[in-house]
Design a protein around this motif. Structure first.
Motif: not given
Ligand code: ARG
Length: 565
Positions: A161, A230-231, A233-238, A241
């Motif tokens: 990241d 950060q955006r 990253k948040d999309y990716s983590l979702k 998951e």
């Protein structure tokens, strides 16, 4: 080791000039029935005694006497061969499995030791491609296996990241980004942006400079850059998951590359203080020429740090935090050089634990003969692969067993199991040629074959219809086929240890395939439930043992064992 080996040690120790540990290490389980249940090769003694190993074996034979568990001692060529008392073998092994159940093969080997496993580690803002399957499933399986051996495991997802590619993405997003598309289909949109950046940059190289300066901003904590990043990253983590949920994989830490940004200056200072850093064309490097390695770049001339700098920092942080016994990096062979450099720099920095860093490398995965790479835009999504596998599994089940209840659930476990097993059963350093028909062949060397055998065992136990009890009559086992099954079961704890020692889940996979094949050989020849109550009770007791070990083995690989298929 087990009681039989203990007794062989007892028998041998007064007659050979070797320590008990040495004897234990040398004892083998011969590949052929006629060579006995255990064998002691005399080659080591030959060197010391300056006699031929054959001579030593025959001399030894005259002095050795059978005991309680070891029934017969003989010699073939340079080996002393041992036969165990079959009834006692059956009793010990099957009772042990029955009593320990899922703890069979557990060990205290790892007591008080921590193993950090760096695995999966996908790159954010990119799809979870099939290229990250191997790290994910090998790492997960090693985690479970080491835990079984008593180690404390820490699974770290070292997310990709951070790095210049985020400069590229920010530039692409600012130039061609479509807000609506991004929120409705984030990963595909980011992926397209990334591909577009590379296409455009070929025509307009100055885009690369923009990208570098945006990454620089990000490293310096620029608000706008951080917000966009950060955006992403948040999309990716979702997205990731979803995959981890399907595979039932979790991590103890998601400290990825960005996490180490705050410690980077400290690392660089330390390398400099220790006199290891030098300037080269305005960049800061560690010269590793003496060790036949290329220079390790720590900081570029624009001050941006690199993948290696972050890995050096991460290793130091992990040692401080976890005091690991070993730190495993489950990462493809393509990064071999990278890890050699990182490990060398840490060694030169004077960290004695640098010797405990292990690159658990693995080969490529090829799909329909294509090697996967995200840069060219022909990535194969892991999610698609898993879904397709589940779909095919459902098709097969529909044909084979149309009345099965909860077909979807079973197809899910079989489909996932097939992909995971295909990956793990290939020796890690070899490339995989992924072929759907092979992977899902219920009769081949596959996950579904093992799951199918497990379901068959469960069905036998159901048919038996009574609770399985111990203290059965162990003298009913007389067939060679039964004996091979029991010996295989006895070998499980040893195989788990070797799997861990070599960081090689394929060893456990081969073991399970062998166990299924010895069982199926028996099953095809013999009826298990008959009018003879005594023999039925004993055989079902053995069947239960096989079922327990197959289920446990599959679980240690991260694969489910459905009871019906
Ligand atoms: N994100 C990297 C990749 O996809 C793998 C990271 C592996 N772990 C590490 N500590 N370098 O290639």
């Amino acid at each position: 080791m087990n009681r039989f080996v203990e007794e062989i040690k007892e028998i041998l120790k007064t007659e050979v000039d070797l320590s008990e540990e040495e004897i234990e290490r040398i004892i083998e389980i011969p590949p052929e029935e006629k060579l006995g249940d255990y064998a002691f090769p005399c080659f080591i003694l030959a060197k010391r005694l300056k006699k031929s190993p054959e001579k030593i074996a025959s001399n030894l034979l005259e002095k050795l006497k059978p005991k309680d568990l070891i029934e017969k001692i003989y010699s073939i060529g340079p080996y002393v061969n041992f036969r165990v008392n079959k009834k006692k073998l059956a009793e010990f092994v099957l009772t042990d499995i029955f009593e320990k159940n899922k703890s069979y093969g557990k060990d205290i080997l790892g007591e008080g030791k921590t193993i950090v496993i760096d695995f999966s580690s996908p790159n954010i803002a990119k799809p979870f491609g099939v290229g990250h399957l191997r790290s994910t499933v090998i790492g997960n399986s090693l985690y479970k296996i080491f835990e079984h051996l008593g180690y404390k495991c820490i699974g770290v997802n070292h997310l990709g990241d951070w790095g210049t590619q985020f400069g590229k993405l920010i530039v692409a997003y600012k130039n061609w980004g479509d807000e609506k598309k991004l929120s409705s289909d984030p990963i595909m949109t980011l992926f397209d942006l990334y591909v577009k950046f590379h296409q455009e940059a070929e025509k307009k190289p100055e885009l690369e400079d923009d990208a570098r300066s945006w990454f620089k901003k990000l490293e310096n904590g620029d608000e706008e850059a951080k917000k966009i990043w950060q955006r992403f990253k948040d999309y990716s983590l979702k997205e990731f998951e979803k995959i981890y949920l399907m595979l039932e994989i979790s991590f103890d830490s998601y400290a990825g590359e960005s996490f180490y940004n705050k410690y980077i200056d400290q690392t660089i200072e330390e390398v400099q203080k220790k006199g290891l850093a030098e300037k080269s064309q305005d960049a800061l490097v560690v010269n590793l020429k003496k060790f036949n390695l290329p220079v390790c770049l720590l900081r570029k001339k624009d001050e941006a740090t690199l993948y290696a700098t972050r890995d050096i920092t991460a290793a130091i942080y992990r040692y401080k935090t976890y005091r690991f016994h070993k730190l495993l990096y489950v990462v493809g062979s393509a990064q071999k050089l990278h890890f050699q450099q990182v490990f060398k720099v840490l060694e030169l920095m004077g960290y004695p634990w640098a010797k405990d860093l292990v690159h658990v490398d693995f080969g490529w995965i090829k799909f329909e003969k294509k090697i996967l790479s995200t840069r060219k835009g022909d990535v194969i999504f892991l999610e698609d692969v898993l879904k397709k596998s589940i779909e095919i599994a459902l098709d097969i089940i529909q044909k084979k067993n149309p009345d099965l209840e909860k077909k979807d659930e079973v197809a899910f476990e079989v489909g996932i199991g097939a992909v995971v097993f295909a990956d793990l059963s290939t020796k890690r350093q070899k490339d995989i040629n992924f072929d759907w028909e092979e992977v899902l062949d219920f009769e081949g060397q596959t996950g579904p074959y093992i799951q199918y055998t497990h379901a068959r065992l469960c069905s036998l136990i159901r048919k038996y219809g009574k609770p399985v009890k111990k203290d059965v009559d162990f003298s009913v086992f007389s067939l060679e086929e039964e004996y091979s099954i029991i010996k295989k079961l006895d070998d499980f704890p040893r195989k788990i240890k070797i799997t861990a020692e070599m960081y090689e889940p394929s060893i456990l996979c081969s073991y399970l395939l062998d166990l299924c094949s010895v069982f199926n050989r028996f099953y095809q020849k013999e009826r298990i439930i008959t009018d003879d109550k005594n023999s039925t009770d004993s055989r079902i007791f053995m069947i239960k043992g096989v079922k327990t070990v197959i289920e446990l083995g599959l679980n240690l690989l991260g694969i489910k064992a459905p009871e019906r298929m």
